[in-house]
Motif scaffolding. Structure first.
Motif, PDB file in Angstrom:
ATOM      1  N   LEU A 178       0.846  -1.191   0.000  1.00 31.99           N
ATOM      2  CA  LEU A 178       0.000   0.000   0.000  1.00 31.99           C
ATOM      3  C   LEU A 178       0.883   1.243   0.000  1.00 31.99           C
ATOM      4  O   LEU A 178       1.286   1.743   1.056  1.00 31.99           O
ATOM      5  CB  LEU A 178      -0.932   0.006   1.214  1.00 31.99           C
ATOM      6  CG  LEU A 178      -1.901  -1.182   1.278  1.00 31.99           C
ATOM      7  CD1 LEU A 178      -1.344  -2.294   2.165  1.00 31.99           C
ATOM      8  CD2 LEU A 178      -3.267  -0.756   1.777  1.00 31.99           C
ATOM      9  N   PRO A 179       1.217   1.773  -1.189  1.00 31.78           N
ATOM     10  CA  PRO A 179       2.048   2.973  -1.271  1.00 31.78           C
ATOM     11  C   PRO A 179       1.318   4.193  -0.724  1.00 31.78           C
ATOM     12  O   PRO A 179       0.100   4.315  -0.839  1.00 31.78           O
ATOM     13  CB  PRO A 179       2.293   3.133  -2.778  1.00 31.78           C
ATOM     14  CG  PRO A 179       1.959   1.808  -3.382  1.00 31.78           C
ATOM     15  CD  PRO A 179       0.886   1.234  -2.510  1.00 31.78           C
TER      16      PRO A 179
ATOM     17  N   LEU B 268       6.196  12.600 -13.851  1.00 32.80           N
ATOM     18  CA  LEU B 268       7.089  11.445 -13.792  1.00 32.80           C
ATOM     19  C   LEU B 268       7.874  11.295 -15.088  1.00 32.80           C
ATOM     20  O   LEU B 268       7.307  11.302 -16.182  1.00 32.80           O
ATOM     21  CB  LEU B 268       6.280  10.169 -13.539  1.00 32.80           C
ATOM     22  CG  LEU B 268       7.061   8.853 -13.582  1.00 32.80           C
ATOM     23  CD1 LEU B 268       8.067   8.781 -12.448  1.00 32.80           C
ATOM     24  CD2 LEU B 268       6.103   7.656 -13.528  1.00 32.80           C
ATOM     25  N   ASP B 269       9.179  11.177 -14.945  1.00 26.22           N
ATOM     26  CA  ASP B 269      10.058  10.839 -16.065  1.00 26.22           C
ATOM     27  C   ASP B 269      10.499   9.392 -15.849  1.00 26.22           C
ATOM     28  O   ASP B 269      11.298   9.110 -14.946  1.00 26.22           O
ATOM     29  CB  ASP B 269      11.267  11.780 -16.113  1.00 26.22           C
ATOM     30  CG  ASP B 269      12.152  11.524 -17.318  1.00 26.22           C
ATOM     31  OD1 ASP B 269      12.798  10.452 -17.360  1.00 26.22           O
ATOM     32  OD2 ASP B 269      12.190  12.374 -18.223  1.00 26.22           O
ATOM     33  N   GLU B 270       9.960   8.474 -16.640  1.00 31.20           N
ATOM     34  CA  GLU B 270      10.182   7.052 -16.383  1.00 31.20           C
ATOM     35  C   GLU B 270      11.651   6.659 -16.494  1.00 31.20           C
ATOM     36  O   GLU B 270      12.136   5.832 -15.718  1.00 31.20           O
ATOM     37  CB  GLU B 270       9.326   6.209 -17.335  1.00 31.20           C
ATOM     38  CG  GLU B 270       7.832   6.300 -17.057  1.00 31.20           C
ATOM     39  CD  GLU B 270       7.033   5.297 -17.863  1.00 31.20           C
ATOM     40  OE1 GLU B 270       7.655   4.430 -18.527  1.00 31.20           O
ATOM     41  OE2 GLU B 270       5.793   5.364 -17.834  1.00 31.20           O
ATOM     42  N   VAL B 271      12.376   7.248 -17.446  1.00 35.37           N
ATOM     43  CA  VAL B 271      13.788   6.891 -17.623  1.00 35.37           C
ATOM     44  C   VAL B 271      14.595   7.284 -16.388  1.00 35.37           C
ATOM     45  O   VAL B 271      15.380   6.494 -15.848  1.00 35.37           O
ATOM     46  CB  VAL B 271      14.365   7.554 -18.887  1.00 35.37           C
ATOM     47  CG1 VAL B 271      15.870   7.312 -18.978  1.00 35.37           C
ATOM     48  CG2 VAL B 271      13.670   7.024 -20.134  1.00 35.37           C
TER      49      VAL B 271
ATOM     50  N   PRO C 237      -3.508   5.613  -8.701  1.00 35.93           N
ATOM     51  CA  PRO C 237      -2.808   5.218  -9.930  1.00 35.93           C
ATOM     52  C   PRO C 237      -1.419   5.846 -10.050  1.00 35.93           C
ATOM     53  O   PRO C 237      -0.487   5.200 -10.536  1.00 35.93           O
ATOM     54  CB  PRO C 237      -3.743   5.715 -11.035  1.00 35.93           C
ATOM     55  CG  PRO C 237      -5.099   5.713 -10.414  1.00 35.93           C
ATOM     56  CD  PRO C 237      -4.869   6.117  -8.979  1.00 35.93           C
ATOM     57  N   ALA C 238      -1.253   7.088  -9.602  1.00 37.07           N
ATOM     58  CA  ALA C 238       0.038   7.761  -9.716  1.00 37.07           C
ATOM     59  C   ALA C 238       1.123   7.031  -8.931  1.00 37.07           C
ATOM     60  O   ALA C 238       2.272   6.944  -9.381  1.00 37.07           O
ATOM     61  CB  ALA C 238      -0.082   9.205  -9.228  1.00 37.07           C
ATOM     62  N   LEU C 239       0.767   6.500  -7.763  1.00 35.55           N
ATOM     63  CA  LEU C 239       1.746   5.795  -6.942  1.00 35.55           C
ATOM     64  C   LEU C 239       1.923   4.349  -7.385  1.00 35.55           C
ATOM     65  O   LEU C 239       3.051   3.850  -7.448  1.00 35.55           O
ATOM     66  CB  LEU C 239       1.341   5.850  -5.473  1.00 35.55           C
ATOM     67  CG  LEU C 239       1.585   7.177  -4.757  1.00 35.55           C
ATOM     68  CD1 LEU C 239       1.042   7.127  -3.333  1.00 35.55           C
ATOM     69  CD2 LEU C 239       3.068   7.503  -4.739  1.00 35.55           C
ATOM     70  N   THR C 240       0.828   3.657  -7.657  1.00 35.52           N
ATOM     71  CA  THR C 240       0.968   2.252  -8.050  1.00 35.52           C
ATOM     72  C   THR C 240       1.723   2.127  -9.364  1.00 35.52           C
ATOM     73  O   THR C 240       2.437   1.140  -9.576  1.00 35.52           O
ATOM     74  CB  THR C 240      -0.412   1.571  -8.159  1.00 35.52           C
ATOM     75  OG1 THR C 240      -1.248   2.305  -9.054  1.00 35.52           O
ATOM     76  CG2 THR C 240      -1.079   1.492  -6.792  1.00 35.52           C
ATOM     77  N   GLN C 241       1.617   3.125 -10.251  1.00 40.69           N
ATOM     78  CA  GLN C 241       2.368   3.098 -11.502  1.00 40.69           C
ATOM     79  C   GLN C 241       3.864   3.045 -11.227  1.00 40.69           C
ATOM     80  O   GLN C 241       4.602   2.288 -11.876  1.00 40.69           O
ATOM     81  CB  GLN C 241       2.050   4.334 -12.340  1.00 40.69           C
ATOM     82  CG  GLN C 241       2.867   4.424 -13.637  1.00 40.69           C
ATOM     83  CD  GLN C 241       2.798   5.800 -14.291  1.00 40.69           C
ATOM     84  OE1 GLN C 241       2.289   6.760 -13.699  1.00 40.69           O
ATOM     85  NE2 GLN C 241       3.306   5.909 -15.499  1.00 40.69           N
TER      86      GLN C 241
ATOM     87  N   ARG D 124      -1.052  -7.044  -9.474  1.00 38.99           N
ATOM     88  CA  ARG D 124      -2.349  -6.477  -9.838  1.00 38.99           C
ATOM     89  C   ARG D 124      -2.561  -5.235  -8.995  1.00 38.99           C
ATOM     90  O   ARG D 124      -1.987  -5.099  -7.908  1.00 38.99           O
ATOM     91  CB  ARG D 124      -3.474  -7.496  -9.628  1.00 38.99           C
ATOM     92  CG  ARG D 124      -3.734  -7.883  -8.201  1.00 38.99           C
ATOM     93  CD  ARG D 124      -4.835  -8.933  -8.113  1.00 38.99           C
ATOM     94  NE  ARG D 124      -4.319 -10.259  -8.412  1.00 38.99           N
ATOM     95  CZ  ARG D 124      -5.077 -11.355  -8.520  1.00 38.99           C
ATOM     96  NH1 ARG D 124      -6.381 -11.266  -8.380  1.00 38.99           N
ATOM     97  NH2 ARG D 124      -4.548 -12.526  -8.774  1.00 38.99           N
ATOM     98  N   THR D 125      -3.373  -4.295  -9.490  1.00 36.53           N
ATOM     99  CA  THR D 125      -3.573  -3.032  -8.790  1.00 36.53           C
ATOM    100  C   THR D 125      -5.051  -2.792  -8.480  1.00 36.53           C
ATOM    101  O   THR D 125      -5.932  -3.182  -9.250  1.00 36.53           O
ATOM    102  CB  THR D 125      -3.039  -1.847  -9.614  1.00 36.53           C
ATOM    103  OG1 THR D 125      -3.763  -1.761 -10.852  1.00 36.53           O
ATOM    104  CG2 THR D 125      -1.561  -2.013  -9.903  1.00 36.53           C
TER     105      THR D 125
END
Length: 297
Positions: free
Chosen positions: A140-141, A186-189, A254-258, A272-273
């Motif tokens: 749980l983030p 968010l910058d994924e790289v 969603p922002a954290l689980t991503q 799973r989310t």
């Protein structure tokens, strides 16, 4: 059952009006966490925000989260691990008989040091019901992240990580705040670069300073540094976990689980989310246990 389900946290609260089968009829959210409520003001604020939902005959409200803490409406004792839905449901405390009740939260002990949660236990029970699971690792983030182990439908233990709070402190109140943009998307790289760097064996206290030197040497722009720092912290958190193949469930926004999904993928793990629906499902299940107990007594 006409159920008003409320998750009352430190800085905000959200509520849902549920029908007898647990379907959400309406949702509301307010920036009125427990710290904004003056002493003795919980009852009046509740009536102001949810009084219209409570008017129909037979309406019942179940509240989870920090409303049951020392700073909340009424302090409700924690249920110790291991505990499941039945034990927590049996420990629900009514603050207005037949009308309003509060979920107790849970506690665990690690080497003589207690760990606690309020509200997350409801999300876990809801996630178990929605996913059809009785065993698994639930993550749980949030400001204070929880890693929770469930076996045979009972929470056997959990650990809290102050990852979200440390990110806020470092990005807003440390020397790093001068060179990164905490509001950048968010910058994924950059995020994944931070996750990878966290696994270098040097520890967070050293790796975090790199977020400053990368800026000093123009190696990373301010917009990417926030994602890099987030990756370092989440990577450090994941580095301490023992994740095995099986059911891993992320519960949160969603922002954290991503971000956790991205970090988990590096090590070949998937999850799973679930979001707010886990809270409403958990409160509905606990309310059913509590009201069933009352009907038998």
């Amino acid at each position: 059952m006409h159920l008003i389900a409320i998750d009352w946290g430190t800085s905000s609260l959200r509520g849902a009006l549920l029908d007898g089968k647990g379907h959400v009829l309406e949702e509301r959210s307010h920036p009125r966490g427990i710290l904004t409520v003056p002493p003795g003001g919980f009852s009046a604020l509740f009536e102001e925000l949810f009084g219209d939902w409570m008017r129909p005959t037979g309406s019942f409200c179940l509240i989870s989260g920090m409303a049951g803490s020392k700073q909340g409406w009424v302090e409700v004792p924690y249920c110790p691990c291991p505990s499941g839905r039945v034990e927590v449901g049996n420990a629900i405390v009514e603050i207005e008989p037949g009308r309003i009740a509060i979920v107790p939260g849970m506690s665990d002990m690690h080497d003589g040091v207690p760990d606690v949660m309020r509200g997350e236990e409801v999300q876990i029970f809801g996630a178990m019901a929605l996913a059809g699971l009785s065993d698994g690792l639930f993550v749980l983030p949030g400001t204070h992240n929880k890693w929770v182990t469930v076996k045979r439908g009972r929470v056997t233990g959990f650990r809290t990580f102050m990852t979200g709070e440390f990110y806020a402190l470092l990005s807003q109140h440390s020397i790093l705040a001068r060179t990164l943009d905490a509001q950048a998307p968010l910058d994924e790289v950059a995020f994944l670069e931070g996750v990878t760097q966290a696994d270098n064996g040097q520890g967070l206290l050293h790796n975090a300073f790199g977020a400053r030197t990368l800026a000093l040497f123009d190696r990373m722009p301010a917009g990417e540094l926030a994602s890099y720092l987030s990756g370092l912290l989440i990577g450090e958190e994941l580095r301490t976990q023992s994740i095995h193949a099986g059911d891993l469930v992320l519960i949160g926004s969603p922002a954290l689980t991503q971000r956790y999904l991205l970090a988990l993928e590096i090590s070949g793990n998937t999850a799973r989310t679930l979001g707010a629906e886990a809270t409403w499902a958990g409160l509905h299940a606990l309310a059913a246990i509590h009201l069933s107990n009352k009907a038998r007594s």
